[in-house]
Design a protein around this motif. Structure first.
Motif, PDB file in Angstrom:
ATOM      1  N   SER A 151       0.855  -1.187   0.000  1.00  0.00           N
ATOM      2  CA  SER A 151       0.000   0.000   0.000  1.00  0.00           C
ATOM      3  C   SER A 151       0.892   1.238   0.000  1.00  0.00           C
ATOM      4  N   ASP A 191       1.152   3.403   2.104  1.00  0.00           N
ATOM      5  CA  ASP A 191       1.769   3.616   3.422  1.00  0.00           C
ATOM      6  C   ASP A 191       2.553   2.394   3.907  1.00  0.00           C
ATOM      7  N   TRP A 225      -2.745   6.975  -3.341  1.00  0.00           N
ATOM      8  CA  TRP A 225      -4.110   6.729  -2.865  1.00  0.00           C
ATOM      9  C   TRP A 225      -5.113   7.130  -3.944  1.00  0.00           C
ATOM     10  N   LYS A 252      -7.437   4.399   0.810  1.00  0.00           N
ATOM     11  CA  LYS A 252      -6.999   4.687   2.178  1.00  0.00           C
ATOM     12  C   LYS A 252      -7.833   3.950   3.233  1.00  0.00           C
ATOM     13  N   GLU A 253      -9.165   3.989   3.077  1.00  0.00           N
ATOM     14  CA  GLU A 253     -10.039   3.348   4.073  1.00  0.00           C
ATOM     15  C   GLU A 253      -9.866   1.834   4.039  1.00  0.00           C
TER      16      GLU A 253
END
Ligand SMILES: [Zn+2]
Length: 222
Positions: free
Chosen positions: A18, A20, A87, A153-154
């Motif tokens: 991801s 992040d 994202w 993101k979620e």
């Protein structure tokens, strides 16, 4: 029956992470081991794993193993990604079968997809077809599931949580159990317990002693 679960990729597979930094493999392996545990609660089930924590097992090796073991069903577990690592809003869950649309795989995919949407509440992107190696080269019923987007993101936040991983595992295990009419292992013979309450500890100890002498397990709780 024999089931093979395949956590896509490996810890060190480049790019599969991801924005992040969560590695796709972390989700995949965790969902696969939870699903294995759940499936082992059913009778006459052996679960094999196609992946390894040590390396990114080549796809050919995975499907060769499945074919050699002659497993009945192959489920490849993944997390999705869209775009070039930033994202974005692409989201939801989709399950893949081979473009030749094998009927058994379609039925299993529908069950997995339905259970996943029900248990996670994520967007239903439906059943899709793709000429993926693990769908093409497996001789048995095979599906590949994308359990949410690492680039959303979620959803990336969800993919990190033990509870979301467990839900995905439950959905997959439940679908396989439904498809093959699996029966749960019995919980062993029935047991009956008796509880007795005394005002005096002495009396409780006396009965406990008598019961132990008679070969029963007895405990005193204050
Ligand atoms: Zn993947």
């Amino acid at each position: 029956m024999k089931i093979m679960l395949d956590a896509g990729h490996g810890y060190c597979t480049p790019e599969k992470r991801s924005p992040d930094g969560m590695r796709e493999y972390e989700f995949n392996r965790s969902a696969a081991s939870l699903a294995k545990e759940l499936l082992e609660n059913y009778q006459n089930v052996t679960v094999y794993l196609a992946h390894s924590d040590e390396r990114d097992v080549p796809l050919t090796e995975r499907t060769d193993l499945a074919n050699r073991l002659n497993v009945d069903c192959y489920v490849s577990i993944h997390a999705n990604a869209y775009g070039t690592g930033a994202w974005n809003s692409a989201g939801g869950i989709e399950t893949y079968i081979h473009p030749s649309r094998p009927q058994e795989a379609l039925k299993l995919a529908q069950k997995i997809q339905r259970n996943l949407i029900h248990l996670t509440g994520l967007r239903d992107r439906g059943i899709k077809t793709a000429d993926f190696h693990v769908l093409r080269e497996t001789k048995m019923t095979a599906v590949l599931v994308e359990c949410g987007f690492m680039t959303n993101k979620e959803e990336a936040a969800l993919l990190r949580t033990p509870v979301y991983r467990k839900r995905c595992a439950q959905a997959i295990a439940k679908a396989i159990a439904e498809q093959y009419g699996l029966k749960r292992k019995s919980d062993g013979p029935k047991q009956y317990k008796v509880q007795v309450t005394f005002e005096e500890r002495q009396e409780a100890e006396k009965l406990e002693g008598n019961l132990r002498n008679d070969g029963y397990k007895a405990v005193i709780i204050e």
